[in-house]
Write a protein that holds these residues in place. Structure first.
Motif, PDB file in Angstrom:
ATOM      1  N   UNK A 168       5.593   3.211   7.030  1.00 53.31           N
ATOM      2  CA  UNK A 168       5.213   1.904   7.549  1.00 53.31           C
ATOM      3  C   UNK A 168       4.499   1.086   6.475  1.00 53.31           C
ATOM      4  N   UNK A 169       4.608  -0.264   6.526  1.00 52.38           N
ATOM      5  CA  UNK A 169       3.969  -1.116   5.512  1.00 52.38           C
ATOM      6  C   UNK A 169       2.460  -0.923   5.465  1.00 52.38           C
ATOM      7  N   UNK A 170       1.937  -0.881   4.248  1.00 50.21           N
ATOM      8  CA  UNK A 170       0.490  -0.802   4.018  1.00 50.21           C
ATOM      9  C   UNK A 170       0.112  -2.068   3.258  1.00 50.21           C
ATOM     10  N   UNK A 171      -0.041  -3.176   3.985  1.00 52.07           N
ATOM     11  CA  UNK A 171      -0.153  -4.491   3.343  1.00 52.07           C
ATOM     12  C   UNK A 171      -1.418  -4.648   2.502  1.00 52.07           C
ATOM     13  N   UNK A 172      -2.431  -3.868   2.792  1.00 49.01           N
ATOM     14  CA  UNK A 172      -3.631  -3.932   1.979  1.00 49.01           C
ATOM     15  C   UNK A 172      -3.418  -3.443   0.563  1.00 49.01           C
ATOM     16  N   UNK A 173      -2.300  -2.729   0.327  1.00 48.74           N
ATOM     17  CA  UNK A 173      -1.985  -2.207  -1.004  1.00 48.74           C
ATOM     18  C   UNK A 173      -0.926  -3.040  -1.716  1.00 48.74           C
TER      19      UNK A 173
END
Length: 356
Positions: A168-173
């Protein structure tokens, strides 16, 4: 673009080679419609079925293919516009590139929808194991990074890195950067620079490295990044490239590409990564291009230096508002004479060429 019962359409608005905006639509429950019939349905709705008539009609509409009502449609649009509207299927040059860009965006939009439906949260773990098996990795790729490079006709060259954790996307990274080295006019060098800066920073800061690094590109991008991984000494990072043409998976250290069925969940996950990286890079590219376009429109006018540009934009808020202003309104801005106001309006209003 279409896949079974689902389809998508993307329209790009272009003026004098500059992309001004886009519009996208999704379709469901398609039965036996061909892509040509889907195109005709979209055209009919966009230009004839909407209350606003699709906005101002362009002088030229570039399409990926002809459709049954081609000539009649061209006549109707020309009558509505009051001037000739041409429908064309470009065969070469910049117009062909723009048509292909719209087609690529439509395909990505469709892939995002299909992958979102297929990659359910409860299957994420299973798909990661499948991806490990397909790529013959020693570990499950729980942290995956995907790198993409984007530019507009060689300018505003940027790179994006998106990260998925446990599928799943880890947008903080997510990270993005402007390409600044020797690779500014070379996609391969740009990819090498971006990978070196991204991985190098994670090493310096002691952050975990991705088990899998995916490149949006082909054999050239893969070959450009392989030496970077060796120089950094990160053998634990598995490297692959996903080529758009046939969705070939090019794996570092292997000569033959890996080809998976279009509906293979492992391929769908990689496509989802690639599309997200592309979207993130394009959004940054558009931000930089939009900022440059606002200033360049005024910079090209003799007598409008940086101070007058700031004064005009402060008073009116945008170039569009300046264009709609009057000579009296512009000349009320400190440093702008009546003669200069007339020159500004003349230059801003002179360009009325439109294409979609």
């Amino acid at each position: 673009a279409r896949d079974g019962s689902m389809g998508s359409a993307v329209l790009l608005r272009v003026r004098n080679g500059t992309l001004l905006g886009s519009e996208s639509h999704r379709y469901s429950d398609l039965e036996n419609e061909s892509e040509a019939e889907l195109l005709e349905a979209f055209m009919t709705w966009h230009y004839l079925g909407r209350p606003d008539g699709g906005g101002d009609l362009p002088a030229e509409i570039l399409l990926p293919r002809r459709f049954p009502g081609w000539k009649v449609f061209e006549q109707v649009l020309s009558e509505r516009s009051g001037t000739r509207v041409r429908l064309r299927v470009p065969e070469r040059g910049e117009k062909l590139r723009m048509a292909r860009l719209a087609a690529t965006n439509a395909r990505h939009l469709l892939e995002e929808r299909v992958t979102a439906l297929e990659v359910a949260p409860d299957r994420a773990e299973e798909i990661l194991y499948e991806l490990q098996d397909r790529l013959r990795m020693k570990v499950v790729p729980r942290l995956i990074a995907c790198l993409d490079v984007s530019h507009t006709q060689g300018s505003e060259l940027v790179a994006s890195v998106i990260v998925f954790e446990n599928g799943e996307p880890k947008r903080g990274l997510y990270r993005r950067m402007r390409i600044r080295g020797e690779g500014r006019n070379d996609d391969y060098r740009s990819m090498a620079e971006a990978s070196e800066r991204y991985l190098g920073r994670r090493l310096r800061e002691g952050d975990p490295l991705p088990e899998l690094l995916v490149l949006d590109g082909g054999r050239g991008q893969l070959s450009a990044v392989e030496p970077i991984l060796k120089e950094l000494g990160v053998p634990e990072v598995n490297l692959i490239a996903l080529a758009k043409k046939n969705e070939d998976i090019l794996i570092s250290g292997r000569k033959e590409p890996l080809r998976l069925p279009r509906r293979d969940p492992a391929l769908r996950l990689l496509q989802r990564l690639r599309n997200e990286a592309h979207r993130f890079a394009i959004s940054y590219n558009r931000h930089l291009r939009g900022r440059r376009t606002v200033w360049s429109a005024l910079e090209e006018i003799p007598g409008v230096g940086p101070s007058r540009q700031r004064a005009l934009l402060t008073r009116f808020g945008s170039v569009k508002a300046i264009r709609k202003g009057s000579v009296d309104a512009l000349s009320a801005v400190p440093g702008v004479s009546t003669i200069l106001a007339r020159r500004i309006l003349s230059r801003l209003r002179a360009d009325d060429g439109r294409a979609e």
